[in-house]
Design an enzyme around this catalytic site. Structure first.
Site, PDB file in Angstrom:
ATOM      1  N   ARG A 181       0.850  -1.198   0.000  1.00 24.58           N
ATOM      2  CA  ARG A 181       0.000   0.000   0.000  1.00 24.58           C
ATOM      3  C   ARG A 181       0.884   1.247   0.000  1.00 24.58           C
ATOM      4  O   ARG A 181       0.606   2.229  -0.678  1.00 24.58           O
ATOM      5  CB  ARG A 181      -0.959   0.005   1.198  1.00 24.58           C
ATOM      6  CG  ARG A 181      -1.689   1.325   1.350  1.00 24.58           C
ATOM      7  CD  ARG A 181      -2.927   1.321   2.249  1.00 24.58           C
ATOM      8  NE  ARG A 181      -2.892   0.431   3.361  1.00 24.58           N
ATOM      9  CZ  ARG A 181      -2.179   0.610   4.483  1.00 24.58           C
ATOM     10  NH1 ARG A 181      -1.427   1.679   4.655  1.00 24.58           N
ATOM     11  NH2 ARG A 181      -2.221  -0.273   5.454  1.00 24.58           N
TER      12      ARG A 181
ATOM     13  N   TYR B 155     -17.945  15.834 -14.786  1.00 25.08           N
ATOM     14  CA  TYR B 155     -18.416  14.451 -14.707  1.00 25.08           C
ATOM     15  C   TYR B 155     -19.405  14.345 -13.533  1.00 25.08           C
ATOM     16  O   TYR B 155     -19.127  14.861 -12.436  1.00 25.08           O
ATOM     17  CB  TYR B 155     -17.215  13.512 -14.520  1.00 25.08           C
ATOM     18  CG  TYR B 155     -17.605  12.113 -14.142  1.00 25.08           C
ATOM     19  CD1 TYR B 155     -18.516  11.393 -14.931  1.00 25.08           C
ATOM     20  CD2 TYR B 155     -17.108  11.507 -12.997  1.00 25.08           C
ATOM     21  CE1 TYR B 155     -18.897  10.104 -14.581  1.00 25.08           C
ATOM     22  CE2 TYR B 155     -17.481  10.213 -12.648  1.00 25.08           C
ATOM     23  CZ  TYR B 155     -18.382   9.528 -13.435  1.00 25.08           C
ATOM     24  OH  TYR B 155     -18.757   8.259 -13.086  1.00 25.08           O
TER      25      TYR B 155
ATOM     26  N   ASP C 249      -8.795  18.469 -14.221  1.00 24.65           N
ATOM     27  CA  ASP C 249      -9.061  17.087 -14.623  1.00 24.65           C
ATOM     28  C   ASP C 249      -8.844  17.035 -16.129  1.00 24.65           C
ATOM     29  O   ASP C 249      -9.629  17.562 -16.915  1.00 24.65           O
ATOM     30  CB  ASP C 249     -10.497  16.719 -14.234  1.00 24.65           C
ATOM     31  CG  ASP C 249     -10.868  15.282 -14.593  1.00 24.65           C
ATOM     32  OD1 ASP C 249     -10.239  14.722 -15.517  1.00 24.65           O
ATOM     33  OD2 ASP C 249     -11.790  14.734 -13.969  1.00 24.65           O
TER      34      ASP C 249
ATOM     35  N   LYS D 283      -9.693   5.834 -18.729  1.00 23.37           N
ATOM     36  CA  LYS D 283     -10.063   6.344 -20.051  1.00 23.37           C
ATOM     37  C   LYS D 283      -8.856   6.264 -21.008  1.00 23.37           C
ATOM     38  O   LYS D 283      -8.303   5.204 -21.180  1.00 23.37           O
ATOM     39  CB  LYS D 283     -10.616   7.774 -19.892  1.00 23.37           C
ATOM     40  CG  LYS D 283     -11.648   7.903 -18.758  1.00 23.37           C
ATOM     41  CD  LYS D 283     -12.834   6.991 -19.000  1.00 23.37           C
ATOM     42  CE  LYS D 283     -13.954   7.062 -17.984  1.00 23.37           C
ATOM     43  NZ  LYS D 283     -13.706   7.071 -16.589  1.00 23.37           N
TER      44      LYS D 283
HETATM   45  O1  P1T Z   1     -14.510   6.251 -13.137  1.00 23.56           O
HETATM   46  P1  P1T Z   1     -13.277   6.778 -12.460  1.00 23.56           P
HETATM   47  O2  P1T Z   1     -12.027   6.125 -12.910  1.00 23.56           O
HETATM   48  O3  P1T Z   1     -13.426   6.821 -10.969  1.00 23.56           O
HETATM   49  O4  P1T Z   1     -13.095   8.304 -12.947  1.00 23.56           O
HETATM   50  C1  P1T Z   1     -14.017   9.307 -12.665  1.00 23.56           C
HETATM   51  C2  P1T Z   1     -13.971  10.370 -13.707  1.00 23.56           C
HETATM   52  C3  P1T Z   1     -13.242  11.521 -13.448  1.00 23.56           C
HETATM   53  N1  P1T Z   1     -13.142  12.526 -14.344  1.00 23.56           N
HETATM   54  C4  P1T Z   1     -13.759  12.439 -15.540  1.00 23.56           C
HETATM   55  C5  P1T Z   1     -13.653  13.578 -16.495  1.00 23.56           C
HETATM   56  C6  P1T Z   1     -14.498  11.306 -15.877  1.00 23.56           C
HETATM   57  O5  P1T Z   1     -15.083  11.256 -17.082  1.00 23.56           O
HETATM   58  C7  P1T Z   1     -14.623  10.241 -14.934  1.00 23.56           C
HETATM   59  C8  P1T Z   1     -15.415   9.013 -15.220  1.00 23.56           C
HETATM   60  N2  P1T Z   1     -16.314   9.147 -16.272  1.00 23.56           N
HETATM   61  C9  P1T Z   1     -17.153   8.173 -16.763  1.00 23.56           C
HETATM   62  C10 P1T Z   1     -17.228   6.942 -16.238  1.00 23.56           C
HETATM   63  C11 P1T Z   1     -17.962   8.583 -17.924  1.00 23.56           C
HETATM   64  O6  P1T Z   1     -18.522   7.729 -18.621  1.00 23.56           O
HETATM   65  O7  P1T Z   1     -18.074   9.791 -18.138  1.00 23.56           O
END
Ligand code: P1T
Length: 369
Positions: A50, A103, A176, A201
């Site tokens: 961790r 998001y 972000d 992504k």
């Molecule tokens: O899903 P996660 O890895 O926890 O990430 C969150 C997140 C943060 N910032 C942006 C711009 C994002 O698009 C996302 C996650 N978004 C999706 C799952 C979506 O389909 O838009």
């Protein structure tokens, strides 16, 4: 090193000295714990996975390199990265200014965890106008939180301009950078203090790992975030660290193709009689085309558009697709499509959603390769 070179080599220099095996790819170190000779300190530099793991370390070096940062941290999801940054910077009754188009899960985290449980106040503003951010800053504002381009309306904000007004008041700016990817946009070079990503992504790029990243160059702040990452525990697993490091090696190639395909799709949609609006920063009709040209090195692969006929037309269209999967998420090699109002942004109350412009007729596309 150029971007493509760093993406392949950073964090993965083969160890050719005595005892090194010369792997050209970082091995997956699955050990949860590391033996030591003496109680005083860990023998090989690691104590417990961790707190630190060789595969995650390699990925973190690579993440820092591709964002032009001194430090990178890998988390178990994008939201885990966001949570850890927020809990490092915020205390009860503090204030945050955020872009109103974000998001849905980020707004849920801010409103239903940080605001409801800890009394943090959030001001959501249309950050396309820097002035709106400037006038929302308060004495107790602890950071400005931006997405650009935004999810799902593909809006932009001027990172350099906003960093200037925030820094005049000593307030850090967090971007972000998920939608642009580190290949097409470099927020730290534009004045941002911290970059976060959902590596789920583009960075991983194959829809087979959920993860998050934080990149920054301030050593003291990095130490605080790393301390909280270990304290709160939302670290990326060794196997996912390997997958993300592998994905990064082709990020440049993938992004070029995502962009090419998105531009083709956006132009097609723009000329279609059943489409009333297309949001893609690579179209000359995008109101912030000039800012996109100036601030980004490319337009990325995310498009949203509005279909004539409202929600029934949108749902009918989505049901009729054969190849594009109707699914949340984005940035993978395959094309994905979704309905933000009922899927990714369902947790944002209808009134707030519509105020920002996320209508029932909006459809979001992640163009594949
Ligand atoms: O899903 P996660 O890895 O926890 O990430 C969150 C997140 C943060 N910032 C942006 C711009 C994002 O698009 C996302 C996650 N978004 C999706 C799952 C979506 O389909 O838009």
């Amino acid at each position: 090193m150029k971007f493509e070179t760093a993406a392949v080599h950073a964090g993965e220099e083969p160890v050719l000295s005595e005892g090194g095996s010369g792997d050209v790819v970082i091995p997956i170190h699955l050990a949860s714990t590391f033996a030591r000779r003496d109680v005083a300190k860990p023998t090989g530099g690691y104590e417990y996975s961790r707190s630190g793991n060789p595969t995650r370390d390699a990925l973190e070096t690579k993440l820092a390199a591709i964002e032009g940062a001194k430090f990178g941290l890998a988390f178990s999801s994008g939201l885990a990265a966001e949570t850890t940054v927020a809990l490092t910077l915020l205390k009860k009754d503090d204030h945050v200014v955020a872009f109103d188009d974000l998001y849905g899960g980020t707004r849920r985290l801010f409103n239903h965890v940080f605001q409801e449980n800890f009394g943090i106040k959030f001001s959501y503003v249309d950050a396309r106008e820097t002035e709106n951010v400037a006038s929302a800053l308060r004495r107790n504002t602890r950071f400005v939180w931006l997405e650009t381009p935004t999810n799902p309306l593909i809006r932009l904000c001027d990172i350099r301009g906003i960093a200037k007004v925030a820094h005049e008041k000593g307030i850090p700016v967090i971007v972000d950078n998920t939608f642009a990817s580190p290949y097409f946009q470099h927020p730290l070079a534009l004045g941002a203090d911290i970059v976060v990503h959902s590596t789920t992504k583009y960075i991983n790029g194959h829809s087979d790992s959920v993860g998050g990243a934080v990149m920054l160059s301030d050593e003291a702040l990095h130490q605080r975030i790393r301390y909280n990452q270990n304290a709160a525990g939302a670290i990326l697993s060794p196997f996912d660290s390997f997958l993300v490091a592998r994905g990064i090696k082709t990020l440049a190639l993938r992004m070029e193709r995502h962009q090419k395909n998105a531009l083709t799709l956006a132009k097609y949609l723009e000329g279609h009689e059943k489409v009333s609006a297309v949001h893609y920063p690579g179209l000359r009709s995008h109101p912030q085309y000039a800012l996109a040209k100036k601030q980004m090195d490319g337009f990325s692969g995310m498009i949203s558009f509005e279909i004539k006929g409202g929600k029934p037309a949108a749902l009918k269209f989505l049901r009729a697709l054969r190849l594009f999967s109707l699914a949340e998420s984005l940035g993978g090699v395959e094309s994905l499509i979704e309905h933000p109002a009922t899927m990714t942004h369902a947790s944002v109350p209808k009134k707030e959603r519509e105020k920002v412009g996320v209508k029932d007729s909006l459809i979001r596309v992640s163009a594949g390769i």
